[in-house]
Scaffold this active site. Structure first.
Site, PDB file in Angstrom:
ATOM      1  N   SER A 106      69.130 118.587 -36.377  1.00  0.00           N
ATOM      2  CA  SER A 106      67.897 118.497 -37.158  1.00  0.00           C
ATOM      3  C   SER A 106      66.955 117.435 -36.625  1.00  0.00           C
ATOM      4  CB  SER A 106      68.230 118.174 -38.619  1.00  0.00           C
ATOM      5  OG  SER A 106      68.897 116.928 -38.714  1.00  0.00           O
ATOM      6  N   HIS A 127      67.476 125.262 -35.316  1.00  0.00           N
ATOM      7  CA  HIS A 127      67.639 124.420 -36.507  1.00  0.00           C
ATOM      8  C   HIS A 127      67.468 125.253 -37.773  1.00  0.00           C
ATOM      9  CE1 HIS A 127      65.903 121.085 -39.273  1.00  0.00           C
ATOM     10  NE2 HIS A 127      67.200 121.243 -39.471  1.00  0.00           N
ATOM     11  N   GLU A 139      63.756 126.610 -36.906  1.00  0.00           N
ATOM     12  CA  GLU A 139      63.024 126.052 -35.775  1.00  0.00           C
ATOM     13  C   GLU A 139      63.800 126.365 -34.497  1.00  0.00           C
ATOM     14  OE1 GLU A 139      60.749 122.172 -37.596  1.00  0.00           O
ATOM     15  OE2 GLU A 139      62.907 121.994 -37.285  1.00  0.00           O
ATOM     16  N   ASN A 177      61.006 117.924 -40.029  1.00  0.00           N
ATOM     17  CA  ASN A 177      61.553 116.597 -40.285  1.00  0.00           C
ATOM     18  C   ASN A 177      60.654 115.488 -39.771  1.00  0.00           C
ATOM     19  OD1 ASN A 177      63.747 117.507 -41.659  1.00  0.00           O
ATOM     20  ND2 ASN A 177      65.191 117.312 -39.972  1.00  0.00           N
TER      21      ASN A 177
END
Length: 507
Positions: A106, A127, A139, A177
């Site tokens: 992540s 991800h 992702e 993130n």
């Protein structure tokens, strides 16, 4: 997480091999699969026959050699670079030369993981968001060595599974993130500095910015140790001080207070506080509105809906309980406020909205600084009012302001007199980060917005939000924040300034 990804693949009709480190871990993984699909059966989303078919597609093993015939292998071990490198070295040894190896990291660099292998051209990031069977965003990360065909094959597979792939380059935190944790970390710093309370910050971001949960509730849900790991990974690459983990966050992790999973983090989940009793409804106040324009109209409309009497300068303000300065610029606001104070009764609260930075300048100019608070309505037609007491505000004035605004049906939060108050001080730096990402060509508007709506549950994506709120407003708020803090990352990104100058939206 590994069990969730295996379930997603098996639901898509694919044969899956699940590997764990030992028999106990494998049993836990099998339990996760049976529990997750079992819940779907109970809710009527799967038949028992379909559940058996899904589970029958997943072969479980503790032997890496059983991956030898796989076309794609997805690693989902904990976020430790040394561990991931060890796993990839073993995968490189046992997997076919043409197999694509993917990491579900992540926040770690996919490139740093790929260099462990002899096939960096076949390494991608994939991800999935937790819980993988539910969340739509994936992702797909390519490095400078990844073959385009490898990333394209993975993205096509993700789409065939009913997910939305967002294809991007290899930057720590990727899209979701990187944007999310800068905001969360800034909220932790805001709490630590005493700018506002935990509850007021959480309330402000849900009631004022429309987010599904406040930053501290979300961090406790994610796990504070995970938050710390992600921030450290992003900061190691960006060296942006906004990604340097808040000392408060680090202190909580060191103390073992990791959020929901340990029963306590920013909140005490083992002994939750009782909800505050609603205060008795106050009589509708007499409200004076200074200035013209959309904000003044919104304040007057809100007061009218609450049954309050509304006054303007032309009507006279002598009987007002609350006077809201809602001019369209700070200079006009100060002049209107100074003119209005001459005939006000004792105890009238003066609420200033036009201060680009701090409200204390308006307070001094008013001649009645003890009666002045800053006021911000992050969404003029919304239900949140932010109240900022200045250093000159008299004791009790902010309490009176809160009661008067609550009588108009507004949810109130308190903070110090600083640029942006709460919502804008947290929202616009996050939006600025998204604009910088767009300006660098790292991801397109659709990918950035999809990452935050599908991956983080935001009601709208940041690029759409910038166009909705107004780029000129964003640039003005960021310049005020930058002037106050001198934090380089808070200066408006050149793309925003360019579009404001050209009078064009981002999309």
């Amino acid at each position: 997480m590994g069990a969730g990804i295996a379930e997603v693949l098996a639901r898509g009709g694919l044969a899956v091999v699940g590997i764990e480190i030992n028999a106990d871990a494998l049993a836990r993984g099998r339990g996760h699969l049976e529990s997750s699909t079992g819940r779907a059966v109970k809710r009527g989303r799967l038949t028992e026959d379909a559940q058996r078919e899904i589970l029958d597609r997943i072969a479980l093993s503790t032997d890496f050699a059983d991956l030898g015939d796989c076309d794609l292998v997805i690693e989902a071990v904990p976020e430790r670079l040394d561990l991931k490198r060890t796993v990839f070295a073993e995968l490189d040894r046992v997997c076919r030369a043409d197999a694509v190896l993917a990491t579900n990291t992540s926040s770690l660099s996919v490139t740093d993981i790929a260099v462990t292998t002899g096939r960096p051209d076949k390494i991608v990031g994939v991800h999935f968001f937790n819980p993988a069977p539910v969340m739509k965003l994936v992702e797909v990360i390519r490095t400078v060595r990844t073959e385009p065909q490898a990333a394209e094959r993975v993205a096509a597979l993700v789409q065939s599974l009913g997910k939305t792939p967002v294809s991007i380059g290899d930057r720590a935190g990727f899209v979701a993130n990187r944007l999310l944790f800068g905001y969360l970390n800034q909220a932790a710093g805001m709490l630590e500095s005493g700018h506002a309370t935990r509850d007021d910050i959480d309330t402000a971001m849900t009631a004022g910015a429309g987010l599904p949960m406040g930053p501290f509730t979300l961090m406790d849900l994610i796990g504070l140790d995970t938050c710390l790991e992600v921030l450290e990974a992003i900061y190691a690459e960006s060296r942006d001080r906004r990604h340097a983990p808040s000392p408060l966050l680090r202190e909580l992790v060191t103390a073992g207070l990791l959020g929901r999973k340990t029963g306590r983090g920013f909140y005490d989940h083992a002994n939750p506080a009782a909800p505050a009793a609603d205060a008795p409804a106050a009589a509708a106040p007499v409200v004076g509105v200074l200035g013209t324009g959309p904000l003044a109209d919104a304040v007057a409309a809100r007061a009218d809906r609450a049954g309050a009497q509304v006054r303007t300068s032309a009507d006279g303000l002598a009987d007002c309980d609350l006077v809201v300065e809602a001019a369209q610029d700070a200079e006009t606001g100060r002049a209107l406020l100074a003119e209005a104070t001459a005939n006000l009764k004792d105890g009238t609260v003066l609420a200033v909205t036009s201060a680009a930075g701090q409200a204390v300048e308006h307070a001094v100019a008013s001649g009645r600084p003890g009666d002045v608070v800053g006021l911000r309505l992050p969404e003029p037609d919304g239900d949140l009012a932010e109240i900022a007491a200045t250093v000159a505000t008299a004791p009790g004035t902010a309490d009176r302001a809160a009661a008067l605004l609550a009588a108009l049906g507004l949810t109130t939060v308190r903070c110090r007199d600083r640029a942006g108050f709460i919502v804008d001080a947290l929202r616009f730096p996050y939006l600025n980060d998204a604009a910088a990402m767009l300006g660098a060509g790292y991801a397109d508007p659709d990918a950035i917005d999809a990452a935050m709506t599908l991956g983080c549950g935001y009601p709208t994506g940041p690029i759409a939000d910038l166009d909705r709120l107004g780029l000129d407003r964003a640039v003005g708020a960021l310049r005020a924040l930058h002037a106050e803090t001198r934090e380089p990352a808070l200066a408006p990104t050149p793309l925003l300034v360019e579009h404001v100058t050209a009078g064009r939206p981002l999309r």
